[in-house]
Design a protein around this motif. Structure first.
Motif, PDB file in Angstrom:
ATOM      1  N   ALA A 526      14.849  14.060 -49.814  1.00 52.61           N
ATOM      2  CA  ALA A 526      14.007  12.968 -48.918  1.00 52.61           C
ATOM      3  C   ALA A 526      14.978  11.881 -48.768  1.00 52.61           C
ATOM      4  CB  ALA A 526      12.575  12.384 -49.451  1.00 52.61           C
ATOM      5  N   GLU A 527      15.395  11.408 -49.824  1.00 48.33           N
ATOM      6  CA  GLU A 527      16.513  10.125 -49.520  1.00 48.33           C
ATOM      7  C   GLU A 527      17.578  10.230 -48.956  1.00 48.33           C
ATOM      8  OE1 GLU A 527      17.672   6.283 -49.893  1.00 48.33           O
ATOM      9  OE2 GLU A 527      15.725   7.251 -50.334  1.00 48.33           O
ATOM     10  N   GLU A 528      18.025  11.613 -48.980  1.00 48.66           N
ATOM     11  CA  GLU A 528      19.482  11.984 -48.256  1.00 48.66           C
ATOM     12  C   GLU A 528      18.991  12.166 -46.775  1.00 48.66           C
ATOM     13  OE1 GLU A 528      22.427  15.790 -47.869  1.00 48.66           O
ATOM     14  OE2 GLU A 528      20.807  16.034 -49.118  1.00 48.66           O
ATOM     15  N   ARG A 529      17.938  12.641 -46.517  1.00 49.15           N
ATOM     16  CA  ARG A 529      17.182  12.741 -45.132  1.00 49.15           C
ATOM     17  C   ARG A 529      17.200  11.487 -44.542  1.00 49.15           C
ATOM     18  NH1 ARG A 529      14.127  16.090 -41.655  1.00 49.15           N
ATOM     19  NH2 ARG A 529      12.696  14.995 -40.289  1.00 49.15           N
ATOM     20  N   ARG A 530      16.577  10.379 -45.274  1.00 55.42           N
ATOM     21  CA  ARG A 530      16.419   9.038 -44.868  1.00 55.42           C
ATOM     22  C   ARG A 530      17.675   8.465 -44.275  1.00 55.42           C
ATOM     23  NH1 ARG A 530      16.373   4.048 -46.136  1.00 55.42           N
ATOM     24  NH2 ARG A 530      17.424   4.445 -48.267  1.00 55.42           N
ATOM     25  N   PHE A 582      21.689  18.604 -39.169  1.00 52.14           N
ATOM     26  CA  PHE A 582      21.523  17.024 -38.323  1.00 52.14           C
ATOM     27  C   PHE A 582      20.795  17.519 -36.917  1.00 52.14           C
ATOM     28  CE2 PHE A 582      25.620  17.660 -36.516  1.00 52.14           C
ATOM     29  CZ  PHE A 582      25.618  17.578 -34.947  1.00 52.14           C
ATOM     30  N   ILE A 583      21.008  18.659 -36.285  1.00 50.69           N
ATOM     31  CA  ILE A 583      20.226  18.953 -35.035  1.00 50.69           C
ATOM     32  C   ILE A 583      18.803  18.994 -35.225  1.00 50.69           C
ATOM     33  CG2 ILE A 583      19.852  20.740 -33.552  1.00 50.69           C
ATOM     34  CD1 ILE A 583      22.273  19.224 -32.917  1.00 50.69           C
ATOM     35  N   PRO A 584      18.121  19.790 -36.312  1.00 50.36           N
ATOM     36  CA  PRO A 584      16.703  19.567 -36.645  1.00 50.36           C
ATOM     37  C   PRO A 584      16.340  18.145 -36.823  1.00 50.36           C
ATOM     38  CG  PRO A 584      17.763  21.673 -37.709  1.00 50.36           C
ATOM     39  CD  PRO A 584      18.713  20.601 -37.110  1.00 50.36           C
ATOM     40  N   LEU A 585      17.112  17.365 -37.681  1.00 48.24           N
ATOM     41  CA  LEU A 585      16.688  16.097 -38.063  1.00 48.24           C
ATOM     42  C   LEU A 585      16.474  15.279 -36.641  1.00 48.24           C
ATOM     43  CD1 LEU A 585      16.014  13.865 -39.917  1.00 48.24           C
ATOM     44  CD2 LEU A 585      18.790  13.716 -40.161  1.00 48.24           C
ATOM     45  N   ALA A 586      17.509  15.588 -35.819  1.00 39.79           N
ATOM     46  CA  ALA A 586      17.646  14.841 -34.488  1.00 39.79           C
ATOM     47  C   ALA A 586      16.374  15.292 -33.703  1.00 39.79           C
ATOM     48  CB  ALA A 586      18.837  14.954 -33.671  1.00 39.79           C
ATOM     49  N   ILE A 592      17.267  13.254 -30.528  1.00 43.25           N
ATOM     50  CA  ILE A 592      17.952  14.199 -29.656  1.00 43.25           C
ATOM     51  C   ILE A 592      17.919  13.877 -28.278  1.00 43.25           C
ATOM     52  CG2 ILE A 592      16.060  15.728 -29.294  1.00 43.25           C
ATOM     53  CD1 ILE A 592      19.559  17.114 -30.229  1.00 43.25           C
ATOM     54  N   VAL A 593      17.072  12.908 -27.698  1.00 45.30           N
ATOM     55  CA  VAL A 593      17.136  12.507 -26.587  1.00 45.30           C
ATOM     56  C   VAL A 593      18.312  11.674 -26.372  1.00 45.30           C
ATOM     57  CG1 VAL A 593      15.794  11.199 -24.638  1.00 45.30           C
ATOM     58  CG2 VAL A 593      14.686  12.703 -26.369  1.00 45.30           C
ATOM     59  N   PRO A 594      18.575  10.750 -26.678  1.00 47.53           N
ATOM     60  CA  PRO A 594      19.787   9.690 -26.705  1.00 47.53           C
ATOM     61  C   PRO A 594      21.098  10.648 -26.786  1.00 47.53           C
ATOM     62  CG  PRO A 594      18.749   8.990 -28.492  1.00 47.53           C
ATOM     63  CD  PRO A 594      17.870   9.824 -27.781  1.00 47.53           C
ATOM     64  N   GLY A 622      13.957  21.094 -25.980  1.00 50.38           N
ATOM     65  CA  GLY A 622      12.614  20.738 -25.333  1.00 50.38           C
ATOM     66  C   GLY A 622      12.315  19.305 -25.328  1.00 50.38           C
ATOM     67  N   GLU A 623      12.538  18.594 -26.352  1.00 46.42           N
ATOM     68  CA  GLU A 623      12.399  16.973 -26.182  1.00 46.42           C
ATOM     69  C   GLU A 623      12.965  16.354 -25.005  1.00 46.42           C
ATOM     70  OE1 GLU A 623      10.363  15.352 -28.188  1.00 46.42           O
ATOM     71  OE2 GLU A 623       9.869  16.944 -29.411  1.00 46.42           O
ATOM     72  N   GLN A 624      14.474  17.063 -24.851  1.00 47.57           N
ATOM     73  CA  GLN A 624      15.133  16.538 -23.603  1.00 47.57           C
ATOM     74  C   GLN A 624      14.192  16.839 -22.321  1.00 47.57           C
ATOM     75  OE1 GLN A 624      19.053  17.867 -25.176  1.00 47.57           O
ATOM     76  NE2 GLN A 624      19.698  16.287 -23.688  1.00 47.57           N
ATOM     77  N   LEU A 625      14.091  18.050 -22.164  1.00 50.95           N
ATOM     78  CA  LEU A 625      13.816  18.682 -20.817  1.00 50.95           C
ATOM     79  C   LEU A 625      12.361  18.197 -20.489  1.00 50.95           C
ATOM     80  CD1 LEU A 625      14.714  20.783 -18.885  1.00 50.95           C
ATOM     81  CD2 LEU A 625      13.283  22.479 -19.964  1.00 50.95           C
ATOM     82  N   LEU A 626      11.585  17.715 -21.347  1.00 47.26           N
ATOM     83  CA  LEU A 626      10.265  17.303 -21.053  1.00 47.26           C
ATOM     84  C   LEU A 626      10.023  15.694 -21.028  1.00 47.26           C
ATOM     85  CD1 LEU A 626       8.125  19.311 -23.262  1.00 47.26           C
ATOM     86  CD2 LEU A 626       8.460  19.808 -20.983  1.00 47.26           C
ATOM     87  N   GLU A 627      11.569  15.101 -21.091  1.00 48.93           N
ATOM     88  CA  GLU A 627      11.338  13.422 -20.538  1.00 48.93           C
ATOM     89  C   GLU A 627      11.345  13.487 -19.001  1.00 48.93           C
ATOM     90  OE1 GLU A 627      12.123  10.431 -22.544  1.00 48.93           O
ATOM     91  OE2 GLU A 627      11.130  11.804 -23.799  1.00 48.93           O
TER      92      GLU A 627
END
Length: 782
Positions: A526-530, A582-586, A592-594, A622-627
């Protein structure tokens, strides 16, 4: 210290100094203005008596000195007396309504001055008339003046300042007159008489004021009692009750009888407890509240606002009772008297509010608050008996896709069915509830058996993974479970819940449908993810992101027709970070949007330097496309780079249609209108809905690498899927791209199956921008 009543006035016994009674000093407690108003309330009634006394005395003085003093002097003196009396009467009349208001210092001073002016004519008479007459006339004048002094002390106790002012002014003048005439003994006697009269007047004023305060207190209590009685009469739900020393009802009021659903004559003499207990009295199943009432009656102690559960005509009612014991003149106990009120509706309302505060309204399961309390109790139990407890967090797999595709109403009904299955877990040792959304939890009070938690978790996953029938839809979801054991994994509620959440995140990260116990290493993860998230937020600014490009070739000619842009991150803190990390994290953090906007711009800037017939493919989440501004970002990337729209291919997966299919279709239609092409990635591995292919004009369908690898191992299912996708794409005038081709044999097989394009290590690994430019340049030169 003197206590005060509701009006702010001192209660009896009234301890006031003479100056405070007179009004020359404010009381230490209470309000001066209100106190003076009570004191002066009767002043105007004695005004006529004072006027008559002064008038009669003035006439007698005139008669006494008629043969001694000139008529004009006596006439002028009489006019002075009349003027002062007229002025005093006008001032006195202003106090007619003083009982209804407060008194000001200005009014107090004006009345004292008016009395002083009444004494002025008598001062003149005492100082100047004796020298013109005989000794007998002098003593006659003093007799009349002393009568007025005594009368003022007796009649103006409502305004002691009047007595003090008049008596001192006239009395001192009388004593002075005897000093002038040489009668010193009478001067001393006059002073003594004056002091006695003033002292008696002050004590009389004290008695009068005490009586007024007591009268005001009684009036106030009468008003309060009247108000309470009026309120009691207006509230139809209240009643009076009375029992004798055998606890039998006496003097039953009509309202009490109505509350019992009976006539007064029917319940007169009945036992109180038996009557309100109803049928439960015979069975012995009397509520705890009724037992409490019976004990208080037995102990003969007062009680107030006691909540009692009554049984009236077979219905459960809640009564609020207050009562006090009654005694006769000799002090013997003769029963109880009190008031009662039916508060069933209020109690039901309170119970409903309490229920809503502790239970989830959708599922009926305990909510987060109640689960938190249960976990705290389980931790205390574990500490007391040296056992272990457990907390399981449950998250539904694939629930979001159901919610997005079929709507929230279907999702809510599905959650209700999930809660029904979870209710089977509930026992004396376990409590299940809903934390919120699609997250549930189970608290296990005694988890000393090491296999018990695993058995519960497996049973939950198995139960929740069975199909559901909701509104004629057959739905399949699953569950992931994370657990933490207390006090081993945490000795507080917050710590245990956080650690179970970390275990749940690990279960979800591993693909779902499984149970993970908390281990200390999860904190490190969790700390690594943070820290990874923090670094990723700054990756664009630090220029740590870069693009690699993997070639896509024509299956027949093996000429490069396009490149797929692949994102890479070389962090200054973490080194090279895998895209799988890092892609799932983004996507989870919406970074992932910016980042996706940067990838789109960078890919277009790179592709514009390639030959005109080579495209660049960019993966869009999907996050990008729905912007809302995604299409605008595409236009900006094309305009800034100068890349023609037909050379940009946007790759999407079927998952983008599950969240908001309407918005996804609208956005992709706008991109098609710009001239860009769209590729459907990973077809066959997800939902594989042919409706997407019917509704939208895809240019390419990409066959996932898993089918290519399966086909190379002679998997008939994989071969059949590839043939079906190729045939369908051909009939819809779409191209097909096979991913993951790594050998010449696989390339030959793909050509034979009819795929139009090939992508894989056999034709090129992901390469830098410079290497991609060199590749297309050499191929064209050759």
């Amino acid at each position: 210290m003197v206590s005060k009543n509701a009006n702010g006035l001192p209660k009896l016994p009234l301890r006031l100094s003479p100056l405070q009674i007179i009004g020359l000093r404010a009381p230490s407690q209470g309000d001066w203005s209100r106190l003076r108003a009570l004191q002066y309330s009767d002043l105007h009634r004695a005004s006529i008596l004072r006027l008559a006394a002064h008038g009669m005395a003035a006439i007698l003085v005139t008669t006494l000195y008629a043969g001694t003093l000139p008529a004009w002097i006596l006439g002028g003196w009489l006019v002075m007396v009349a003027a002062s009396l007229f002025h005093m009467s006008r001032v006195d009349r202003t106090f007619a309504d003083i009982a209804k208001r407060t008194m000001s210092h200005q009014e107090f001073n004006r009345q004292a001055i008016a009395v002083g002016l009444c004494g002025v004519p008598w001062v003149i008479a005492l100082l100047f008339f004796p020298g013109q007459g005989t000794t007998a006339e002098h003593f006659g004048l003093w007799t009349l003046a002393s009568m007025l002094i005594a009368g003022a002390g007796a009649s103006t106790n409502a305004a002691p300042i009047s007595t003090v002012v008049f008596d001192l002014v006239v009395g001192v003048a009388g004593a002075a007159s005897f000093v002038v005439s040489g009668d010193y003994l009478f001067a001393i006697a006059s002073i003594a008489f004056l002091l006695a009269i003033v002292s008696a007047a002050v004590e009389s004023a004290r008695t009068h004021l005490s009586a007024k305060i007591a009268e005001a207190g009684v009036a106030e209590k009468d008003e309060v009692v009247s108000l309470l009685l009026r309120e009691f009469e207006e509230k139809e739900s209240d009643w009076l009750w009375q029992v004798d020393n055998n606890r039998r009802l006496r003097s039953v009021s009509p309202r009490f009888a109505y509350a019992l659903g009976r006539e007064p004559s029917e319940v007169e003499g009945e036992r109180f407890i038996r009557l309100i207990a109803g049928d439960s009295f015979d069975t012995g199943d009397i509520s705890r509240t009724l037992n409490d009432l019976a004990e208080r009656l037995k102990r003969r102690e007062s009680f107030s606002n006691l909540m009692v559960q009554a049984n009236v005509a077979g219905q459960r009612r809640w009564w609020e009772l207050s009562g006090t014991p009654m005694r006769d003149d000799s002090g013997s106990y003769i029963g109880f008297r009190g008031v009662g009120s039916d508060v069933t509706e209020q109690r039901d309302r309170d119970d409903k509010i309490a229920y809503l505060a502790r239970y989830d309204t959708l599922t009926g399961l305990p909510n987060r608050l109640m689960l938190t309390e249960a976990l705290g109790e389980a931790l205390r139990y574990s500490e007391q008996w040296k056992t272990r407890c457990a907390f399981l967090m449950i998250d539904l797999d694939r629930f979001k896709s159901v919610n997005d595709s079929l709507g929230h109403q279907v999702g809510d009904r599905l959650l209700a069915k999930v809660s029904e299955r979870l209710s089977g877990v509930t026992s004396e040792n376990t409590r299940c509830g809903r934390l919120g959304g699609d997250e549930f939890a189970v608290v296990i009070r005694d988890a000393s058996d090491r296999g018990f938690v695993d058995d519960i978790a497996r049973g939950i996953i198995e139960q929740l993974s069975q199909p559901y029938i909701v509104d004629n839809h057959t739905l399949y979801i699953g569950a992931s479970v994370g657990s933490a054991i207390g006090p081993r994994d945490g000795n507080s509620v917050e710590t245990l819940m956080r650690n179970a959440d970390l275990a749940l995140y690990r279960a979800k990260d591993e693909g779902g449908g499984m149970h993970f116990n908390y281990v200390p290493s999860l904190h490190a993860d969790a700390e690594e993810r943070r820290t990874l998230e923090l670094s990723l937020r700054n990756a664009i600014g630090k220029e740590e992101l870069e693009l690699n490009f993997q070639p896509v070739v024509n299956a027949r000619t093996e000429e490069v027709v396009s490149f797929e842009a692949l994102l890479r991150w070389n962090s200054s803190e973490h080194g090279f970070v895998s895209p799988g990390k890092f892609i799932p994290l983004a996507e989870d953090t919406r970074l992932i949007v910016p980042i996706g906007t940067w990838v789109l711009q960078e890919a277009c800037r790179t592709a514009v330097r390639w030959p005109d017939d080579i495209k660049v493919a960019v993966n869009v989440s999907g996050e990008q496309l729905l912007e809302r501004d995604f299409t605008a970002n595409v236009v900006k990337a094309l305009a800034d780079s100068g890349l023609p729209a037909h050379r940009l291919e946007v790759e999407v997966t079927e998952s983008v249609f599950l969240r908001d299919g309407r918005l996804a279709n609208q956005t992709l239609e706008e991109i098609l209108a710009l001239g860009c092409s769209i590729a459907l990635d990973d077809f066959g591995t997800g939902y594989s809905s042919l409706g997407y292919l019917r509704d939208l004009r895809f240019s390419t369908i990409k066959v996932d690498r898993s089918f290519v690898q399966g086909a190379s191992c002679d998997s008939q299912e994989s071969l059949a899927i590839i043939r079906a996708v190729v045939a369908m794409a051909s009939s819809l005038e779409m191209t097909t791209t096979a991913e993951g081709v790594e050998t010449a044999e696989q390339a030959a097989m793909i050509r034979e199956l009819g795929c139009t394009k090939i992508q894989g290590f056999y034709f090129g690994r992901p390469m830098t921008t410079a290497d991609a430019h060199v590749l297309v340049t050499k191929r064209r030169a050759a």
